[in-house]
Design a protein around this motif. Structure first.
Motif, PDB file in Angstrom:
ATOM      1  N   GLY A  32      63.274  52.658  75.161  1.00  0.00           N
ATOM      2  CA  GLY A  32      63.882  53.176  73.938  1.00  0.00           C
ATOM      3  C   GLY A  32      65.388  53.312  74.065  1.00  0.00           C
ATOM      4  N   GLY A  33      65.852  53.826  75.213  1.00  0.00           N
ATOM      5  CA  GLY A  33      67.291  53.979  75.412  1.00  0.00           C
ATOM      6  C   GLY A  33      68.027  52.656  75.343  1.00  0.00           C
ATOM      7  N   ALA A  34      67.452  51.624  75.959  1.00  0.00           N
ATOM      8  CA  ALA A  34      68.103  50.310  75.974  1.00  0.00           C
ATOM      9  C   ALA A  34      68.047  49.637  74.603  1.00  0.00           C
ATOM     10  N   THR A  35      66.889  49.685  73.957  1.00  0.00           N
ATOM     11  CA  THR A  35      66.742  48.964  72.692  1.00  0.00           C
ATOM     12  C   THR A  35      67.477  49.638  71.540  1.00  0.00           C
ATOM     13  N   ARG A  36      67.734  50.939  71.639  1.00  0.00           N
ATOM     14  CA  ARG A  36      68.556  51.580  70.606  1.00  0.00           C
ATOM     15  C   ARG A  36      69.954  50.985  70.587  1.00  0.00           C
ATOM     16  N   ARG A  37      70.391  50.478  71.730  1.00  0.00           N
ATOM     17  CA  ARG A  37      71.715  49.827  71.782  1.00  0.00           C
ATOM     18  C   ARG A  37      71.636  48.335  71.509  1.00  0.00           C
ATOM     19  N   LEU A  38      70.590  47.690  72.044  1.00  0.00           N
ATOM     20  CA  LEU A  38      70.515  46.232  71.995  1.00  0.00           C
ATOM     21  C   LEU A  38      69.896  45.678  70.713  1.00  0.00           C
ATOM     22  N   ILE A  39      68.982  46.418  70.099  1.00  0.00           N
ATOM     23  CA  ILE A  39      68.188  45.854  69.009  1.00  0.00           C
ATOM     24  C   ILE A  39      68.283  46.654  67.712  1.00  0.00           C
ATOM     25  N   TYR A  40      68.165  47.973  67.801  1.00  0.00           N
ATOM     26  CA  TYR A  40      67.901  48.766  66.605  1.00  0.00           C
ATOM     27  C   TYR A  40      69.106  49.496  66.021  1.00  0.00           C
ATOM     28  N   ASN A  41      70.317  49.213  66.479  1.00  0.00           N
ATOM     29  CA  ASN A  41      71.474  49.924  65.929  1.00  0.00           C
ATOM     30  C   ASN A  41      72.586  48.946  65.585  1.00  0.00           C
ATOM     31  N   PHE A  42      72.280  48.001  64.716  1.00  0.00           N
ATOM     32  CA  PHE A  42      73.262  47.032  64.260  1.00  0.00           C
ATOM     33  C   PHE A  42      73.845  47.486  62.923  1.00  0.00           C
ATOM     34  N   LYS A  60      81.121  54.739  67.895  1.00  0.00           N
ATOM     35  CA  LYS A  60      79.788  55.071  68.396  1.00  0.00           C
ATOM     36  C   LYS A  60      79.481  54.403  69.733  1.00  0.00           C
ATOM     37  N   PHE A  61      80.481  53.793  70.349  1.00  0.00           N
ATOM     38  CA  PHE A  61      80.287  53.162  71.662  1.00  0.00           C
ATOM     39  C   PHE A  61      79.670  54.169  72.618  1.00  0.00           C
ATOM     40  N   VAL A  62      78.633  53.737  73.352  1.00  0.00           N
ATOM     41  CA  VAL A  62      77.802  54.659  74.113  1.00  0.00           C
ATOM     42  C   VAL A  62      78.571  55.414  75.192  1.00  0.00           C
ATOM     43  N   ALA A  63      79.690  54.889  75.666  1.00  0.00           N
ATOM     44  CA  ALA A  63      80.458  55.574  76.710  1.00  0.00           C
ATOM     45  C   ALA A  63      81.088  56.868  76.217  1.00  0.00           C
ATOM     46  N   ASN A  64      81.034  57.111  74.899  1.00  0.00           N
ATOM     47  CA  ASN A  64      81.575  58.392  74.426  1.00  0.00           C
ATOM     48  C   ASN A  64      80.825  59.562  75.056  1.00  0.00           C
ATOM     49  N   LYS A  65      79.566  59.317  75.432  1.00  0.00           N
ATOM     50  CA  LYS A  65      78.785  60.378  76.071  1.00  0.00           C
ATOM     51  C   LYS A  65      79.372  60.756  77.435  1.00  0.00           C
ATOM     52  N   LEU A  66      80.016  59.786  78.094  1.00  0.00           N
ATOM     53  CA  LEU A  66      80.600  60.071  79.402  1.00  0.00           C
ATOM     54  C   LEU A  66      81.770  61.038  79.289  1.00  0.00           C
ATOM     55  N   THR A  67      82.643  60.835  78.290  1.00  0.00           N
ATOM     56  CA  THR A  67      83.780  61.752  78.161  1.00  0.00           C
ATOM     57  C   THR A  67      83.313  63.145  77.773  1.00  0.00           C
ATOM     58  N   HIS A  68      82.248  63.226  76.959  1.00  0.00           N
ATOM     59  CA  HIS A  68      81.703  64.544  76.621  1.00  0.00           C
ATOM     60  C   HIS A  68      81.131  65.232  77.861  1.00  0.00           C
ATOM     61  N   ALA A  69      80.530  64.447  78.744  1.00  0.00           N
ATOM     62  CA  ALA A  69      79.813  65.024  79.891  1.00  0.00           C
ATOM     63  C   ALA A  69      80.711  65.356  81.070  1.00  0.00           C
ATOM     64  N   LEU A  70      81.911  64.794  81.114  1.00  0.00           N
ATOM     65  CA  LEU A  70      82.768  64.932  82.294  1.00  0.00           C
ATOM     66  C   LEU A  70      82.939  66.366  82.813  1.00  0.00           C
ATOM     67  N   PRO A  71      83.143  67.361  81.949  1.00  0.00           N
ATOM     68  CA  PRO A  71      83.419  68.706  82.489  1.00  0.00           C
ATOM     69  C   PRO A  71      82.329  69.269  83.392  1.00  0.00           C
ATOM     70  N   GLY A  72      81.079  68.863  83.171  1.00  0.00           N
ATOM     71  CA  GLY A  72      79.993  69.481  83.934  1.00  0.00           C
ATOM     72  C   GLY A  72      79.329  68.580  84.947  1.00  0.00           C
ATOM     73  N   THR A  73      79.844  67.378  85.173  1.00  0.00           N
ATOM     74  CA  THR A  73      79.199  66.477  86.121  1.00  0.00           C
ATOM     75  C   THR A  73      79.214  67.053  87.533  1.00  0.00           C
ATOM     76  N   LEU A  74      78.171  66.718  88.281  1.00  0.00           N
ATOM     77  CA  LEU A  74      78.047  67.209  89.657  1.00  0.00           C
ATOM     78  C   LEU A  74      78.563  66.157  90.637  1.00  0.00           C
ATOM     79  N   TRP A  75      79.654  66.442  91.319  1.00  0.00           N
ATOM     80  CA  TRP A  75      80.153  65.670  92.460  1.00  0.00           C
ATOM     81  C   TRP A  75      80.763  64.307  92.128  1.00  0.00           C
ATOM     82  N   ILE A  76      80.503  63.761  90.948  1.00  0.00           N
ATOM     83  CA  ILE A  76      80.990  62.402  90.680  1.00  0.00           C
ATOM     84  C   ILE A  76      82.016  62.374  89.548  1.00  0.00           C
TER      85      ILE A  76
END
Length: 357
Positions: A32-42, A60-76
């Protein structure tokens, strides 16, 4: 009562059958995670259908989730911040992750290279925990998904695909039986001693992963409950506040906590001296009128977390980093040297930074 004798093959087949639903669910999550990007969200862009979640120029580029998540990431956090400096590396990372999710999802659903797919699934769930585990306003959403996914994938790795799998068809060819290593990649019986050892190791990993991550992120194990990084209320970390000769103020701001579904709203700013007396102030109208050049976001991409002006004041999404310049204030007092910069939020929350001499 007559006892039924089970061969190793029949035991593994039964275990796999018991976990058939688990295997499918875990596979469908990644599918589901992959196909929401590849097939079902055109969406149509300039007359052409574009998968917006994989379009670097889309908000809506999926990497926006990375900038939102940065403050709480563990070790990386540092590797992620480094990656976000290079657009080509961001795009490559998103595609590698998407294709990995697709391969794991199909592998588990169809029972193809089941054990390899389950092993990669374990790695994906650990990665999800490190990046997103702190996020979730209800029921610790992301943490729950990651620890459940690791436990489910571990069980499927041990059991294999069983009769209801493409691995079973491959096994009938006899090729798998002639190559001992294939059982660890596909399905079928494994040495009993190896299974016992692997089961204990994976159980220990699941326990440590679950309890350890819970303690790191939320406490409530050997310490009172507390969020390592709050997902419920925004915080802005201020640094490098400096006052220019003409009175303009420059500072770095980082929204290092809070829900990714909202933003921190700043409606006023002021400088105070050592006694707490205001020596300069900027109201919401002045902050809202800041030119675009006054807010230099670290991540300039259209999809990234940003600071931006609003109808009153300015706002910053979770994960936003920027260098902000306030104009020389009108009506500043001549008494008292600026000692501290204070930003005030719409709900009355304040954030402070010492002024660098």
């Amino acid at each position: 009562m007559e006892r039924t004798a089970f061969s190793p093959a029949s035991c593994f087949s039964l275990l796999a059958l018991v976990l058939l639903g688990t295997r499918f669910v875990q596979g469908f999550i990644f599918w589901g995670g992959a196909t929401r990007r590849l097939i079902y969200n055109f969406h149509e862009v300039n007359g052409a259908d574009v998968a917006v979640k994989l379009d670097f120029e889309s908000a809506k580029f999926v990497a926006n989730k990375l900038t939102h998540a940065l403050p709480g990431t563990l070790w990386i956090q540092s590797p992620l911040e480094w990656t976000l400096q290079y657009p080509d590396l961001i795009i490559a990372s998103v595609w590698i992750w998407t294709l990995a999710e697709l391969a794991v999802g199909l592998g588990l659903i169809l029972g193809l290279a089941t054990r390899l797919a389950a092993l990669v699934s374990i790695g994906l769930n650990v990665s999800l925990m490190l990046i997103f585990g702190w996020m979730g306003s209800t029921c610790l959403d992301e943490w729950t998904m990651a620890v459940s996914g690791l436990a489910m994938s571990s069980a499927v790795f041990l059991a294999g695909g069983g009769t209801w799998s493409l691995d079973n068809l491959i096994g009938r060819s006899g090729w798998a039986e002639r190559n001992g290593w294939t059982a660890w990649v596909f399905s079928g019986p494994l040495p009993v001693g190896s299974v016992r050892t692997a089961a204990l190791v994976l159980a220990a990993v699941a326990v440590v992963f679950t309890v350890g991550s819970y303690h790191l992120l939320f406490g409530a194990v050997v310490s009172p409950q507390h969020a390592r990084v709050s997902f419920h209320s925004h915080d802005i970390a201020l640094s490098k506040a400096a006052v220019a000769a003409d009175g303009a103020v420059t500072f770095d701001a980082y929204v290092d906590a809070g829900p990714d579904t909202g933003a921190a709203y700043v409606i006023a700013a002021r400088l105070v001296d050592a006694s707490g007396t205001t020596v300069a102030a900027w109201d919401g109208a002045v902050l809202a009128a800041l030119p675009t050049t006054a807010i230099r976001n670290v991540y300039p991409y259209v999809w990234a977390s940003h600071f931006k002006t609003e109808r009153v004041g300015f706002s910053g999404q979770t994960g936003a980093r920027a260098t902000i310049t306030l104009p020389p204030p009108e009506g500043a007092t001549a008494e008292g040297a600026p000692h501290e910069l204070i930003l005030e939020a719409i709900d009355g929350t304040t954030w402070k930074a010492k002024v660098v001499p």
